[in-house]
Design an enzyme around this catalytic site. Structure first.
Site, PDB file in Angstrom:
ATOM      1  N   GLY A  13      38.660   7.580  44.958  1.00 17.89           N
ATOM      2  CA  GLY A  13      38.276   8.452  46.070  1.00 17.89           C
ATOM      3  C   GLY A  13      36.782   8.666  46.120  1.00 17.89           C
ATOM      4  CG  ASP A  64      48.035   4.143  48.239  1.00 17.45           C
ATOM      5  OD1 ASP A  64      47.742   5.160  47.571  1.00 17.45           O
ATOM      6  OD2 ASP A  64      49.091   4.054  48.902  1.00 17.45           O
ATOM      7  CE1 TYR A 157      44.330  19.661  46.299  1.00 17.42           C
ATOM      8  CE2 TYR A 157      44.093  22.006  45.838  1.00 17.42           C
ATOM      9  CZ  TYR A 157      43.563  20.729  45.853  1.00 17.42           C
ATOM     10  OH  TYR A 157      42.280  20.514  45.431  1.00 17.42           O
TER      11      TYR A 157
END
Length: 251
Positions: A13, A64, A157
């Site tokens: 990321g 991914d 989350y």
């Protein structure tokens, strides 16, 4: 500067916000950096361009990291580019995706959040650990939400980040005898697109005002902490979840 000279770093990321700041900071300190991305090719390219403009060495690799085959491809391309010794692994990929109450949750949303935030951390570490040796460092991105449950609608989350924090401690024990340090960073309110998308200005101002330093943090400040933990200066720091939230919450 150059305290990471000659080291190879992988940042998942790494194309924007905190990931971009980390990638650039590690490169400034002399590391060769793999900037992993999935959706933001332009952001990854821009990050690499910034690094190269400083005289650094970086490549962008699409993967991914919630998909095991993509993780294998990320590892293969990393080794092809920089050899079979990885010194720094930063598991930064993650996301909130949406704020949902308990009754709004469904299985697909649960899987998405847990896979991107936690599954990715587990299996990226599994893939790269054989290429890491004594003196290497793994840094996972957890969250203040792992400590306090997060804001409204962020239960999955927060729980996924709690899993990251616990897994970090477990891996610090498992990998410590090999000389591989594993730590996590728990950012509070950092001024990024994450909060632009999911946190109202009212809430952001309220949290910043309640923080002893009376402001939001910056991605560059998180990156500075990552670089420190990745360096030999932090050679006896292992198994910690390090808060970076301006004093809003601490253990």
């Amino acid at each position: 500067m150059n305290k990471l000279k000659g080291k190879v770093a992988v940042v998942t990321g790494g194309s924007r916000d905190i990931g971009r700041a980390i990638s650039i900071k590690l490169a400034k300190e002399g590391a060769k950096v793999v900037v992993n991305y999935y959706n933001s090719e332009s952001g990854a390219t821009e990050t690499v361009d910034v690094i190269k403009s400083m005289g650094g060495d970086a490549i962008a690799i699409k993967a991914d990291v919630s998909n095991l085959e993509d993780i294998k491809r990320l590892r293969l391309k990393t080794v092809e580019a920089y050899g079979n010794k990885i010194d720094i692994l930063v598991n930064n990929a993650g996301g909130l995706f949406a704020r949902k109450s308990l009754q709004e949750l469904d299985e697909s949303f649960y899987d998405l959040v847990m896979n991107v935030n936690f599954k990715s951390t587990v299996f990226v570490m599994q893939a790269f650990e054989p290429f890491m040796s004594k003196g290497s460092s793994i840094i996972n991105l957890s969250s203040q939400a792992a400590r306090d449950g997060g804001g409204g609608g962020s239960s999955i989350y927060a729980s996924s980040k709690g899993a990251v924090s616990t897994f970090t401690k477990a891996m610090a024990k498992d990998l410590g005898p090999k000389g591989i340090r594993v730590n996590a960073i728990c950012p509070g309110l950092i001024g990024t697109k994450f909060h632009d998308d999911f946190t109202t200005d009212e809430i952001r101002n309220k949290v910043a005002s309640a923080t002893p330093l009376r402001r939001e943090g910056q991605a560059s400040e998180v990156a500075d902490l990552v670089a420190y933990l990745a360096s030999d200066e932090a050679s006896f720091i292992n198994g910690n979840n390090v808060d970076i939230n301006g004093g809003l919450a601490f253990s």
